[in-house]
Design a protein around this motif. Structure first.
Motif, PDB file in Angstrom:
ATOM      1  N   PHE A 216       0.863  -1.186   0.000  1.00 42.84           N
ATOM      2  CA  PHE A 216       0.000   0.000   0.000  1.00 42.84           C
ATOM      3  C   PHE A 216       0.898   1.235   0.000  1.00 42.84           C
ATOM      4  O   PHE A 216       1.827   1.321   0.815  1.00 42.84           O
ATOM      5  CB  PHE A 216      -0.885  -0.012   1.251  1.00 42.84           C
ATOM      6  N   MET A 217       0.656   2.162  -0.899  1.00 45.25           N
ATOM      7  CA  MET A 217       1.543   3.314  -1.029  1.00 45.25           C
ATOM      8  C   MET A 217       0.788   4.626  -0.848  1.00 45.25           C
ATOM      9  O   MET A 217      -0.397   4.739  -1.149  1.00 45.25           O
ATOM     10  CB  MET A 217       2.250   3.311  -2.391  1.00 45.25           C
ATOM     11  N   GLN A 218       1.500   5.596  -0.323  1.00 44.70           N
ATOM     12  CA  GLN A 218       0.992   6.967  -0.248  1.00 44.70           C
ATOM     13  C   GLN A 218       2.035   7.871  -0.891  1.00 44.70           C
ATOM     14  O   GLN A 218       3.229   7.759  -0.609  1.00 44.70           O
ATOM     15  CB  GLN A 218       0.748   7.401   1.191  1.00 44.70           C
ATOM     16  N   VAL A 219       1.577   8.766  -1.755  1.00 47.24           N
ATOM     17  CA  VAL A 219       2.464   9.676  -2.464  1.00 47.24           C
ATOM     18  C   VAL A 219       2.118  11.105  -2.079  1.00 47.24           C
ATOM     19  O   VAL A 219       0.974  11.529  -2.226  1.00 47.24           O
ATOM     20  CB  VAL A 219       2.340   9.525  -3.997  1.00 47.24           C
ATOM     21  N   GLN A 220       3.088  11.797  -1.562  1.00 47.08           N
ATOM     22  CA  GLN A 220       2.935  13.232  -1.311  1.00 47.08           C
ATOM     23  C   GLN A 220       4.306  13.837  -1.588  1.00 47.08           C
ATOM     24  O   GLN A 220       5.191  13.824  -0.754  1.00 47.08           O
ATOM     25  CB  GLN A 220       2.481  13.502   0.126  1.00 47.08           C
ATOM     26  N   MET A 221       4.462  14.282  -2.817  1.00 45.99           N
ATOM     27  CA  MET A 221       5.779  14.639  -3.317  1.00 45.99           C
ATOM     28  C   MET A 221       6.455  15.687  -2.438  1.00 45.99           C
ATOM     29  O   MET A 221       5.794  16.597  -1.936  1.00 45.99           O
ATOM     30  CB  MET A 221       5.664  15.125  -4.762  1.00 45.99           C
ATOM     31  N   PRO A 222       7.765  15.496  -2.201  1.00 47.16           N
ATOM     32  CA  PRO A 222       8.681  14.624  -2.945  1.00 47.16           C
ATOM     33  C   PRO A 222       8.838  13.220  -2.374  1.00 47.16           C
ATOM     34  O   PRO A 222       9.864  12.572  -2.598  1.00 47.16           O
ATOM     35  CB  PRO A 222      10.009  15.382  -2.828  1.00 47.16           C
TER      36      PRO A 222
ATOM     37  N   ILE B 147      10.779   6.615  -0.314  1.00 46.57           N
ATOM     38  CA  ILE B 147      11.481   7.143  -1.489  1.00 46.57           C
ATOM     39  C   ILE B 147      11.453   8.657  -1.415  1.00 46.57           C
ATOM     40  O   ILE B 147      10.399   9.256  -1.156  1.00 46.57           O
ATOM     41  CB  ILE B 147      10.812   6.669  -2.793  1.00 46.57           C
ATOM     42  N   THR B 148      12.602   9.283  -1.632  1.00 45.54           N
ATOM     43  CA  THR B 148      12.700  10.741  -1.630  1.00 45.54           C
ATOM     44  C   THR B 148      13.203  11.225  -2.982  1.00 45.54           C
ATOM     45  O   THR B 148      14.176  10.685  -3.517  1.00 45.54           O
ATOM     46  CB  THR B 148      13.661  11.229  -0.531  1.00 45.54           C
ATOM     47  N   HIS B 149      12.544  12.227  -3.538  1.00 40.58           N
ATOM     48  CA  HIS B 149      12.966  12.848  -4.791  1.00 40.58           C
ATOM     49  C   HIS B 149      13.637  14.182  -4.460  1.00 40.58           C
ATOM     50  O   HIS B 149      13.046  15.018  -3.773  1.00 40.58           O
ATOM     51  CB  HIS B 149      11.772  13.090  -5.706  1.00 40.58           C
ATOM     52  N   TYR B 150      14.842  14.376  -4.949  1.00 44.53           N
ATOM     53  CA  TYR B 150      15.599  15.608  -4.699  1.00 44.53           C
ATOM     54  C   TYR B 150      15.572  16.477  -5.956  1.00 44.53           C
ATOM     55  O   TYR B 150      16.050  16.069  -7.016  1.00 44.53           O
ATOM     56  CB  TYR B 150      17.034  15.278  -4.311  1.00 44.53           C
TER      57      TYR B 150
ATOM     58  N   ARG C 132      16.253   8.688  -4.170  1.00 47.64           N
ATOM     59  CA  ARG C 132      16.874   7.772  -3.215  1.00 47.64           C
ATOM     60  C   ARG C 132      15.791   6.956  -2.520  1.00 47.64           C
ATOM     61  O   ARG C 132      14.807   7.513  -2.010  1.00 47.64           O
ATOM     62  CB  ARG C 132      17.682   8.535  -2.178  1.00 47.64           C
ATOM     63  N   GLY C 133      15.958   5.649  -2.508  1.00 47.70           N
ATOM     64  CA  GLY C 133      15.054   4.768  -1.794  1.00 47.70           C
ATOM     65  C   GLY C 133      15.734   4.199  -0.565  1.00 47.70           C
ATOM     66  O   GLY C 133      16.898   3.783  -0.635  1.00 47.70           O
ATOM     67  N   ASP C 134      15.039   4.197   0.556  1.00 43.29           N
ATOM     68  CA  ASP C 134      15.569   3.651   1.800  1.00 43.29           C
ATOM     69  C   ASP C 134      14.643   2.555   2.311  1.00 43.29           C
ATOM     70  O   ASP C 134      13.466   2.815   2.592  1.00 43.29           O
ATOM     71  CB  ASP C 134      15.691   4.747   2.863  1.00 43.29           C
ATOM     72  N   VAL C 135      15.179   1.355   2.423  1.00 42.61           N
ATOM     73  CA  VAL C 135      14.415   0.241   2.981  1.00 42.61           C
ATOM     74  C   VAL C 135      14.464   0.373   4.494  1.00 42.61           C
ATOM     75  O   VAL C 135      15.532   0.292   5.097  1.00 42.61           O
ATOM     76  CB  VAL C 135      14.974  -1.116   2.529  1.00 42.61           C
TER      77      VAL C 135
END
Length: 238
Positions: free
Chosen positions: A135-141, A164-167, A180-183
């Protein structure tokens, strides 16, 4: 290139901290203004019974953003071509337990635009002879993922598996957005699965045909069928 551009491994490792939570709550970035639940959220509230579940988009604590400066020597990076910047970024993340990727600024802006009205989705991830559903939630970045079963059981108290963070620091000058993705829980998700999840999530928001499924999930909930997601990914319906 790595030695010139990126912070030392020791410095980077020492600066990595797990996302802060408040009582184990699922972390997401704070909204700039209150967000009303979507049709999908309201429908999920009815169809996925769980203890204390009433409002989907409330009770979250802020995500602590890892500054790009703690990973990258930004001043030196300014002198690199987009190709060299991306190559160094990718090289740095190889074998480090994190996922490195990049995208063009135009695609990022499309992702940002579409996620503004469609913040949630479910993605099956193949594992062994079957799949688990994320289940994912997106709220950029940001993109944040947790297991659907965990979310059904714990609601907003479910812990994130993966963030996941978008720079966007180089979006204007180099037409490049670093990702960058962080597990968060390596017991829940492997690096390879995290890479697949990142690519799959982007594809559902950036591919026009697949994005229709995201719209159905968020806006036209009564028309959403999970089997359509499986078919889009060439997975068998089980």
């Amino acid at each position: 290139m790595r030695r010139l551009l990126l912070r030392s491994a020791a410095a980077a490792a020492s600066s990595v901290r797990g996302p802060a939570t408040n009582g184990g709550g699922w972390i997401v970035p704070p909204a700039s203004h209150p967000v009303a639940p979507t049709a999908a959220e309201a429908d999920l509230a009815r169809r996925l019974p769980r203890r204390g579940y009433s409002k989907f988009a409330s009770g979250f604590t802020p995500l602590q953003r890892k500054p790009l400066e703690s990973i990258l020597d930004v001043e030196r990076a300014k002198g690199l071509s987009p190709e060299h910047l991306v190559a160094a970024w990718d090289d740095y993340h190889l074998g480090r337990g994190h996922i490195g990727a990049s995208m063009k600024a135009k695609l990022y802006h499309l992702l940002e635009q579409r996620s503004d009205t469609c913040r949630h989705f479910v993605i099956p991830l193949w594992r062994g002879s079957g799949y688990i559903t994320m289940f994912m939630q997106v709220q950029m970045p940001y993109m944040i993922f947790t297991g659907l079963e965990d979310y059904k059981a714990r609601g907003t108290q479910a812990s994130p598996y993966y963030t996941i963070t978008h720079y966007t620091e180089f979006a204007e000058t180099k037409d490049t957005v670093l990702i960058r993705g962080d597990v968060v829980f390596t017991s829940k998700l492997t690096d390879e699965e995290a890479k697949v999840l990142l690519e799959t999530a982007h594809s559902f928001y950036l591919n026009d045909v697949r994005y229709r499924l995201v719209e159905r999930f968020n806006i036209e909930t009564h028309e959403f069928e999970f089997k359509d997601v499986l078919q889009a990914l060439d997975m068998p319906t089980m």
